[in-house]
Design an enzyme around this catalytic site. Sequence first.
Site, PDB file in Angstrom:
ATOM      1  N   ASP A 564       0.796  -1.224   0.000  1.00 41.83           N
ATOM      2  CA  ASP A 564       0.000   0.000   0.000  1.00 41.83           C
ATOM      3  C   ASP A 564       0.833   1.280   0.000  1.00 41.83           C
ATOM      4  O   ASP A 564       1.256   1.747  -1.043  1.00 41.83           O
ATOM      5  CB  ASP A 564      -0.980  -0.023   1.188  1.00 41.83           C
ATOM      6  CG  ASP A 564      -2.014  -1.130   1.064  1.00 41.83           C
ATOM      7  OD1 ASP A 564      -1.711  -2.130   0.388  1.00 41.83           O
ATOM      8  OD2 ASP A 564      -3.111  -1.015   1.622  1.00 41.83           O
ATOM      9  N   GLU A 795      -4.279  -7.166  12.815  1.00 40.42           N
ATOM     10  CA  GLU A 795      -3.755  -6.998  11.453  1.00 40.42           C
ATOM     11  C   GLU A 795      -2.266  -6.642  11.476  1.00 40.42           C
ATOM     12  O   GLU A 795      -1.473  -7.165  10.697  1.00 40.42           O
ATOM     13  CB  GLU A 795      -4.562  -5.896  10.750  1.00 40.42           C
ATOM     14  CG  GLU A 795      -4.194  -5.671   9.307  1.00 40.42           C
ATOM     15  CD  GLU A 795      -5.026  -4.566   8.672  1.00 40.42           C
ATOM     16  OE1 GLU A 795      -4.850  -4.349   7.454  1.00 40.42           O
ATOM     17  OE2 GLU A 795      -5.835  -3.924   9.369  1.00 40.42           O
TER      18      GLU A 795
END
Length: 825
Positions: A564, A795
């Site tokens: 990302d 996460e």
Amino acid sequence: MAAERRRRGAEGPREARGRPRERDRERGAARGARGGRAALGLAAALALGLGLAAAAAALGQWGRWRAAARAASPHPAPPALPPGAAGPRAAPRRFWGSYRPHVYFGMKTRSPRAVVTGLMWLQQREAGGGLRHTCEQGDGLASYGWLRHDGDNFGVQDLRDRGLLLRTEFVKRHGGEHGGDWSWRVTARPEGAGSPASLVSLFFYVATDGQGTLQPHVEDRTRLAAVSGTSEELGDFRITFLRPTSESGEGSTYSSYHYLDAWSPGLHRLTDVVRSSLSDRFVFSPPGGPRQRFVAVDTFHGLPGAAEAARSHLLLHQVTLRLPARVEVTFESGSVRDRRGPLAGPALTAELARHEAAFERRFEETFGLERKGFPPAQRRFAQAALSNMLGGMGYFHGRSLVQSPLHEHPVPYPETSLFTAVPSRSFFPRGFLWDEGFHQLLLARWDPELSREVIAHWFDLMNAEGWIPREQILGEEALAKVPPEFVVQHSETANPPTLFLALQQLLGTAPLPYLRRLFPRLRAWYEWYNSTQAGPLPYTFRWRGRDTDPERFLNPKTLASGLDDYPRASHPSADERHLDLRCWMALASQVLAEAAERLGEPAEPYRHMQRALSDSELLERLHWAEELGAFADYGNHSRAVGLRREAGRAAPGRPPPAPRLVRVVREAPRPRFVGALGYVSLFPLLLQLLPPDSPRLAPLLAAMRSEKQLWTPFGLRSLARDSPLYMQRNTEHDPPYWRGSVWVNINYLALRALHAYGSLPGPQREQAAELYRELRHNLVANLYRQYAESGYLWEHYSDSSGAGQGSHPFTGWSALVVLVMAEDY
């Protein structure tokens, strides 16, 4: 020639001026004949030219149409998964399962239009309790997740919701032709701040998804005692809702019953249908006990403003009771002929105990954590991590929405099915391509056959060009959880081919017929990367699809890479060389070569590519940044960028908009290595492309161990603390993601590589082994501590405190901690 003919025709009349009329007529006739022939030639040439142009245009248009059509067309190779392989006859033990990861508890079959079952609950409080159904982080559950789940036969889950503890259990009993029977048990008890007198409603439901029929069987006007039904995949069946008992299963407990018979626009609106049917006009009045008003399902009058046609039939059984209590539900297939009696009460207890004992034995045989000295609490943690990945498997059916550069608008992909693990039940309850390769590293250790099936499902999603959509949003329930901007999948965008990691592990044991069915798609996928993600120089690669709006982002994101907002070249261009993609392609070349050799296919092209991409001298020439002391990306880059608040322009007659953050560039970009030391810098080490005697191994190990750079007490951080973009926001609304946090998947790759380098002869052997021991301890200790404190795997993790961050539960690649504990790489 046509131009020449036009010039000749223009000269003729001028030459004839002033000559005698006879000769003029004679010559005029001749000229007329020649002019006619010239005109005819000119017309023919024009027609030919126009015809050729039209043909070329038509051919070009047809080529563009064909290329656009291929983006939304399935690959022509035979499917990797034979037709019917997921059905009840071919795989009866996996036909039923907890394949609805987005709901707290539910089951369905691996069918395109499955009959689904599920649980909702509601705490009856004066202040009002929220209806629970789909996994939502906003619900604020203290914890929820599977404690034990073997992926086939049974599962045990705890859900902790503000003083209420729900334990959900299921067991399957195989038999018949439609996947056999199953039973549920839900035990509700107060916990912590809860009161023994707490009033709770449990809602058990069954719903169709466009096909099949359901018939309610109602007792005493308000109690849904059973549902009989039929569907294409299940044949005839019966679901029975048993009366509640005490927590121990003895006797019965007073309850209030209500049921709902309604139609929904689809499975994605079931929560709305139930919520809109609730009424507070009911009173719970047990004999000799206190009376209490509560809400229950009442008449359903339709969803406000719903324009969709109703196509899901919903039958729901509500039981309202005081805690503690237990409720059981049985499903019986009409094709089971030799049933030994209902799977309920003592029989269900015995089956649960048998499966739990088998799970404990298998877990120890597979991972050996007790032999390694882990105490019981940490072994239970590891069991929960594996179980949550298995319990997070989902079966999805529907269409992706794809767009190629040749499409004016997105187009639907063909209908398809996918059996896959998911990263997070609350936030990402769908398939993600690069996540799945990491998932299969763990699942292949537990059940290689299961892993091979999942991988085949993924490769059967391939289009005619060899591309696999990176995010799978199949069906209305999956679509309901996705922000609109992420729905469309772009056919030029890649994702890290991590399935090659799993295939590398499975190659030696995969049956040859399976590998032979898979190989054409493996080859097509590999060729797609080589042709569409090639870089500006030989043996370089570049991620396509970077964000191109330089004004919005501090550093334009590269979602295709999976990392990302990890810092890349500040100004995206076609001249970029991306190190991580080059390393992924080296791994892919190795796996293709090994697969080809097993099958007797030509392997030398893949071996040649593997040698070139693993060549140390070439790797250093293309990616070693001397000033950084590490490997790096290359591109058009500025080292001086920042965000500045800038007032927007006001429209006439309107107040000025709020100031916004925009990027400012204080140094002109130029072609150079990107000065960001972090996960990307480590990829030649992570994927073990460096030989053990490489002089570049020592500086990378030093950067890993440096607390100013990548080392933390909790694992390796994603970006060095001394990097210019460390923990910097990418936009006003875009906090840092891969700019410092600790990510388990990359730490797993680091441990895998250090374990290998620590066992191979070389000058860095002892340092690699020591780093391995320290890093493994830090990662395992922090993940266990955070799980014990928060109830979840996360996460990613803070590099400063170790605290879990991002979505939770995240038992996708964070569950790789099980392999780290087992030292199974």
